[in-house]
Design a protein around this motif. Structure first.
Motif: not given
Ligand code: AVI
Length: 320
Positions: A43-50, A213-216, A240-255
């Protein structure tokens, strides 16, 4: 493990905690895991690629600000500071400030994964041969103590870049800032890197890149659970799914479960319906106003801030 490194939690503890947290995460609704479990070696290696992806603007933008204003930041921090970096990862941003500091007393990188941290310290040691580096292997969200440097530090400074703060819930972020306030003590400081709110068209691709890469990175959490805890997640059955939750002011990553399925972990069975998510990460995006209040609520004064020309990312100098 190098002689000057400290390991605060044993690897056995870490596995047991991961297991207990995963069981609790899968038992609640919505199911939600802690993003700290992304960062095993893979995961740390994948994060470096992100961080190098064209869509992932935060690393590049923050680096630009540090390159442009590092000298100014170092002047604000003053001489003989002990720099503590929770979640230091590859320690590749801190040199942009360290190189301008007058007589830094020590650098204390903190990471859960000791191997990844130590493997990445060689360039820093080469660039700053006179700097005392005192690595601490610890989960900074749990209580921790700091090593004493050879040189007496005038002041403790926590360097917390990368918008890692955004991965905590607002309540956790406040608790963490209160802990950091205690760690630096009166007169200490925080140099904090935070991602700012911007249009969803920029945010979503940053967390759902074209190369996958983020999906991986996200799916590696399930692979890690299979490797370390003996669960039987079928990786192909999650997406993998990424959603913008405008009300909470955050990106959420889901599986998200692609089909009805059952997963087994430590003798328990967990049923998933089609489209049922596991929330794996929040990545909060701040406003300047919210940051001012957060500082005030946690015992800090905002002394200076530095931004890029688009106002996408901010480096904040908070004094305790
Ligand atoms: C470490 N953290 C600040 C990253 C972020 O942007 O929230 C983690 C990440 N997750 C997906 N891409 C990057």
């Amino acid at each position: 493990m190098p002689a000057n490194a400290q390991r605060l939690h044993s690897p056995v503890d870490e596995r047991e905690l991961f297991l207990q947290d995963m069981l609790a995460a899968l038992s609640q609704r919505p199911r939600q895991t802690s993003p700290k479990y992304f960062y095993d070696e893979a995961g740390s290696r994948l994060f470096d690629r992100i961080c190098d992806l064209p869509e992932y603007y935060p690393t590049r933008t923050e680096r630009g600000i540090l390159e442009q204003h590092g000298a100014d930041m170092a002047r604000a921090l003053g001489p003989r500071v002990m720099v503590v970096e929770p979640g230091s990862g590859s320690s590749n941003k801190v040199p942009l400030v360290l190189k301008h500091l007058r007589e830094p007393a020590a650098y204390v990188p903190m990471e859960i994964c000791l191997e990844h941290m130590v493997a990445n310290l060689a360039p820093l040691e080469a660039a700053f041969p006179r700097l005392e580096i005192l690595p601490v292997a610890a989960d900074f969200t749990r209580p921790f103590s700091l090593p004493t440097p050879r040189l007496r530090a005038r002041r403790r400074v926590v360097f917390f870049p990368g918008s890692t703060l955004g991965n905590f819930t607002p309540k956790e972020a406040r608790e963490l800032l209160l802990t950091l306030r205690r760690v630096v003590g009166h007169g200490g400081a925080l140099l904090l890197g935070v991602d700012l709110q911007k249009p969803a068209e920029v945010l979503v691709p940053a967390y759902d890149d074209a190369q996958g890469v983020t999906a991986a990175f996200n799916l590696n959490l399930l692979e890690r659970a299979n490797r370390e805890l003996g669960s039987d997640f079928n990786i192909a059955n999650f997406t993998h799914r990424a959603v913008w939750n405008a009300e909470a002011g955050r990106i959420e990553m889901h599986l998200v479960s692609r089909c009805p399925q059952a997963v087994h972990l430590a003798g328990q069975t967990f049923h998933f319906a089609t489209d049922e998510p596991i929330i794996t990460e929040y990545s909060h995006k701040y406003t300047h106003v919210a940051l001012q209040s957060l500082a005030a609520e946690t015992g800090f004064d905002v002394h200076r801030t530095w931004e890029d020309e688009r106002d996408w990312f901010s480096l904040q100098y908070w004094v305790a």
